[in-house]
Design a protein around this motif. Structure first.
Motif, PDB file in Angstrom:
ATOM      1  N   GLU A 256       0.841  -1.193   0.000  1.00  0.00           N
ATOM      2  CA  GLU A 256       0.000   0.000   0.000  1.00  0.00           C
ATOM      3  C   GLU A 256       0.881   1.249   0.000  1.00  0.00           C
ATOM      4  N   ARG A 257       0.401   2.258  -0.716  1.00  0.00           N
ATOM      5  CA  ARG A 257       1.149   3.500  -0.784  1.00  0.00           C
ATOM      6  C   ARG A 257       0.179   4.648  -1.023  1.00  0.00           C
ATOM      7  N   ASP A 258       0.276   5.703  -0.227  1.00  0.00           N
ATOM      8  CA  ASP A 258      -0.568   6.878  -0.395  1.00  0.00           C
ATOM      9  C   ASP A 258       0.223   8.000  -1.043  1.00  0.00           C
ATOM     10  N   GLY A 259      -0.477   8.815  -1.820  1.00  0.00           N
ATOM     11  CA  GLY A 259       0.183   9.920  -2.487  1.00  0.00           C
ATOM     12  C   GLY A 259      -0.752  11.098  -2.668  1.00  0.00           C
ATOM     13  N   ILE A 260      -0.183  12.244  -2.986  1.00  0.00           N
ATOM     14  CA  ILE A 260      -0.950  13.458  -3.260  1.00  0.00           C
ATOM     15  C   ILE A 260      -0.370  14.132  -4.497  1.00  0.00           C
ATOM     16  N   PHE A 261      -1.212  14.906  -5.169  1.00  0.00           N
ATOM     17  CA  PHE A 261      -0.735  15.740  -6.268  1.00  0.00           C
ATOM     18  C   PHE A 261      -1.659  16.945  -6.392  1.00  0.00           C
ATOM     19  N   LEU A 262      -1.174  17.992  -7.025  1.00  0.00           N
ATOM     20  CA  LEU A 262      -1.966  19.190  -7.240  1.00  0.00           C
ATOM     21  C   LEU A 262      -2.897  18.961  -8.418  1.00  0.00           C
ATOM     22  N   SER A 263      -4.201  19.127  -8.181  1.00  0.00           N
ATOM     23  CA  SER A 263      -5.164  18.922  -9.251  1.00  0.00           C
ATOM     24  C   SER A 263      -4.921  19.918 -10.379  1.00  0.00           C
ATOM     25  N   PRO A 264      -5.061  19.472 -11.628  1.00  0.00           N
ATOM     26  CA  PRO A 264      -4.915  20.393 -12.754  1.00  0.00           C
ATOM     27  C   PRO A 264      -6.139  21.276 -12.981  1.00  0.00           C
ATOM     28  N   VAL A 265      -7.177  21.139 -12.150  1.00  0.00           N
ATOM     29  CA  VAL A 265      -8.430  21.871 -12.344  1.00  0.00           C
ATOM     30  C   VAL A 265      -8.442  23.098 -11.432  1.00  0.00           C
ATOM     31  N   ALA A 266      -8.280  24.275 -12.023  1.00  0.00           N
ATOM     32  CA  ALA A 266      -8.156  25.511 -11.255  1.00  0.00           C
ATOM     33  C   ALA A 266      -9.467  25.932 -10.603  1.00  0.00           C
ATOM     34  N   GLU A 267     -10.614  25.460 -11.116  1.00  0.00           N
ATOM     35  CA  GLU A 267     -11.906  25.886 -10.576  1.00  0.00           C
ATOM     36  C   GLU A 267     -12.224  25.267  -9.217  1.00  0.00           C
ATOM     37  N   LEU A 268     -11.444  24.302  -8.794  1.00  0.00           N
ATOM     38  CA  LEU A 268     -11.703  23.662  -7.500  1.00  0.00           C
ATOM     39  C   LEU A 268     -11.465  24.633  -6.348  1.00  0.00           C
ATOM     40  N   PRO A 269     -12.261  24.519  -5.278  1.00  0.00           N
ATOM     41  CA  PRO A 269     -11.960  25.280  -4.063  1.00  0.00           C
ATOM     42  C   PRO A 269     -10.592  24.882  -3.520  1.00  0.00           C
ATOM     43  N   ALA A 270      -9.951  25.782  -2.815  1.00  0.00           N
ATOM     44  CA  ALA A 270      -8.592  25.538  -2.323  1.00  0.00           C
ATOM     45  C   ALA A 270      -8.501  24.268  -1.496  1.00  0.00           C
ATOM     46  N   ALA A 271      -9.537  23.977  -0.692  1.00  0.00           N
ATOM     47  CA  ALA A 271      -9.512  22.793   0.169  1.00  0.00           C
ATOM     48  C   ALA A 271      -9.527  21.494  -0.618  1.00  0.00           C
ATOM     49  N   SER A 272      -9.917  21.550  -1.901  1.00  0.00           N
ATOM     50  CA  SER A 272      -9.988  20.350  -2.725  1.00  0.00           C
ATOM     51  C   SER A 272      -8.888  20.271  -3.769  1.00  0.00           C
ATOM     52  N   ARG A 273      -7.997  21.249  -3.838  1.00  0.00           N
ATOM     53  CA  ARG A 273      -6.997  21.268  -4.901  1.00  0.00           C
ATOM     54  C   ARG A 273      -5.970  20.141  -4.754  1.00  0.00           C
ATOM     55  N   THR A 274      -5.718  19.703  -3.520  1.00  0.00           N
ATOM     56  CA  THR A 274      -4.766  18.615  -3.336  1.00  0.00           C
ATOM     57  C   THR A 274      -5.489  17.285  -3.505  1.00  0.00           C
ATOM     58  N   ALA A 275      -5.151  16.567  -4.561  1.00  0.00           N
ATOM     59  CA  ALA A 275      -5.778  15.279  -4.842  1.00  0.00           C
ATOM     60  C   ALA A 275      -5.070  14.170  -4.071  1.00  0.00           C
ATOM     61  N   THR A 276      -5.839  13.259  -3.515  1.00  0.00           N
ATOM     62  CA  THR A 276      -5.299  12.168  -2.707  1.00  0.00           C
ATOM     63  C   THR A 276      -5.572  10.829  -3.397  1.00  0.00           C
ATOM     64  N   ILE A 277      -4.561   9.972  -3.389  1.00  0.00           N
ATOM     65  CA  ILE A 277      -4.693   8.660  -4.023  1.00  0.00           C
ATOM     66  C   ILE A 277      -4.130   7.583  -3.095  1.00  0.00           C
ATOM     67  N   ARG A 278      -4.580   6.367  -3.307  1.00  0.00           N
ATOM     68  CA  ARG A 278      -3.995   5.194  -2.647  1.00  0.00           C
ATOM     69  C   ARG A 278      -3.740   4.138  -3.719  1.00  0.00           C
ATOM     70  N   MET A 279      -2.538   3.560  -3.642  1.00  0.00           N
ATOM     71  CA  MET A 279      -2.159   2.501  -4.578  1.00  0.00           C
ATOM     72  C   MET A 279      -2.056   1.189  -3.826  1.00  0.00           C
ATOM     73  N   ILE A 280      -2.689   0.159  -4.354  1.00  0.00           N
ATOM     74  CA  ILE A 280      -2.602  -1.191  -3.795  1.00  0.00           C
ATOM     75  C   ILE A 280      -2.057  -2.104  -4.892  1.00  0.00           C
ATOM     76  N   SER A 281      -0.958  -2.784  -4.581  1.00  0.00           N
ATOM     77  CA  SER A 281      -0.250  -3.575  -5.579  1.00  0.00           C
ATOM     78  C   SER A 281       0.108  -4.942  -5.015  1.00  0.00           C
ATOM     79  N   PRO A 282       0.237  -5.928  -5.904  1.00  0.00           N
ATOM     80  CA  PRO A 282       0.801  -7.208  -5.470  1.00  0.00           C
ATOM     81  C   PRO A 282       2.266  -7.016  -5.100  1.00  0.00           C
ATOM     82  N   ALA A 283       2.795  -7.924  -4.290  1.00  0.00           N
ATOM     83  CA  ALA A 283       4.190  -7.807  -3.855  1.00  0.00           C
ATOM     84  C   ALA A 283       5.144  -7.819  -5.045  1.00  0.00           C
ATOM     85  N   ASN A 284       4.838  -8.633  -6.034  1.00  0.00           N
ATOM     86  CA  ASN A 284       5.629  -8.668  -7.260  1.00  0.00           C
ATOM     87  C   ASN A 284       4.920  -7.820  -8.308  1.00  0.00           C
ATOM     88  N   ARG A 285       5.431  -6.635  -8.546  1.00  0.00           N
ATOM     89  CA  ARG A 285       4.778  -5.693  -9.444  1.00  0.00           C
ATOM     90  C   ARG A 285       4.616  -6.285 -10.841  1.00  0.00           C
TER      91      ARG A 285
END
Length: 315
Positions: free
Chosen positions: A64-93
């Motif tokens: 498991e791995r969590d990450g964030i990135f800046l949304s490319p959508v400028a119309e979003l409110p400031a509180a929503s501009r940071t996009a959050t993701i979670r990645m779930i992968s098998p041990a052998n990619r």
């Protein structure tokens, strides 16, 4: 015939508390409402940079791995501009990765976690994106979506962020996109707008949010008085705007011919005609009908949903 669970939900939405109503602050900014419209000439996905946390190995051996990135959508409110993701992968990619979009009212990643872990057992990694206005991207307390403009901005941002994620991972993986219900509709829009090949699995997916909110049981959740009164043109106006966010507005691409679309035979939320319209718009796509209703399909048919995602990759 509607499944009994969906029928009970319809009665609850119709006669339940006013706090359940959606769009209770009305239309919002008209310029933002217009963001719902989809055309076939979308610009290429914007590049993103993901800031990752450290990897964690869960008890089941998955990574498991969590990450964030800046949304490319400028119309979003400031509180929503940071996009959050979670990645779930098998041990052998492995070489396959699917972006899994969120359903309505999906805070965090819990409701998609089971599908992601099941997919990892077949060697497929998942990226789960948290929608704007929800969870860690919340702008306000419930309900997160107060206006039609909120809905438009959320949907536009989810599509653009999903496209950006597919482009970001596309150089290292064979990529796909999926989602259930609203997530399925958004996944279909994302896949339709990608110029590069992408696997698409639309689960309980309409071609547009219009039929879902106006022809299914969710019509009882709409605060029609806040929109000006259903008999005073609000229904026509809402249908026009919601239906403008349509996969049917995007010409089919070669990769849409391998899409897999799944519908529930007794779904009270997603009208069967809306599922069939998506299938018919993508010649060569596969349409699978499963027993049960909207809620029971996601509870009891996880194996079939995972199989549809795998099949969209050609497995």
């Amino acid at each position: 015939m509607m499944h009994p669970v969906d029928r009970a939900a319809a009665l609850f939405f119709r006669y339940g508390p006013a706090s359940l109503k959606v769009f209770r602050d009305g239309w919002g900014d008209d310029a933002l409402v217009d963001l719902l419209a989809v055309t076939g000439d979308a610009p290429p996905p914007l590049p993103i940079e993901i800031d990752w946390d450290g990897e964690k190995t869960a008890d089941d051996g998955l990574v498991e791995r969590d990450g964030i990135f800046l949304s490319p959508v400028a119309e979003l409110p400031a509180a929503s501009r940071t996009a959050t993701i979670r990645m779930i992968s098998p041990a052998n990619r492995t070489r396959r990765l699917v972006v899994m979009m969120a359903a309505w009212n999906d805070h965090g990643f819990r409701t998609r976690d089971g599908l992601a872990r099941h997919l990892a057992g077949f060697g497929v990694s998942s990226i789960m994106l948290e929608n704007p206005f929800y969870g860690s991207r919340r702008v306000r307390e419930d309900p997160p979506i107060r206006t039609v403009a909120d809905f438009a901005v959320m949907g536009r941002a989810a599509v653009q962020e999903g496209r950006a994620l597919l482009a970001h991972f596309g150089s290292n993986y064979e990529v796909g996109v999926t989602g259930y219900s609203m997530g399925g509709n958004i996944a279909a829009l994302i896949g339709a707008l990608m110029e590069t090949p992408v696997a698409i699995a639309g689960l309980a997916a309409s071609y547009s949010p219009g039929p879902v909110w106006l022809d299914g049981i969710l019509t009882h959740m709409v605060d029609w008085e806040a929109l000006g009164g259903r008999s005073n043109g609000a229904e026509d106006r809402l249908r026009r705007h919601l239906t403008s966010a349509s996969v049917l507005a995007v010409p089919p691409r070669p990769h849409t011919a391998t899409a897999v679309i799944v519908g529930a035979r007794r779904d009270g939320y997603i009208p069967p005609a809306a599922v069939e319209a998506l299938h018919e718009h993508w010649p060569g796509s596969e349409l699978r009908w499963l027993p049960g209703g909207h809620a029971t399909m996601i509870w009891r048919q996880k194996d079939a949903l995972v199989d549809a995602i795998l099949s969209s990759f050609g497995t």
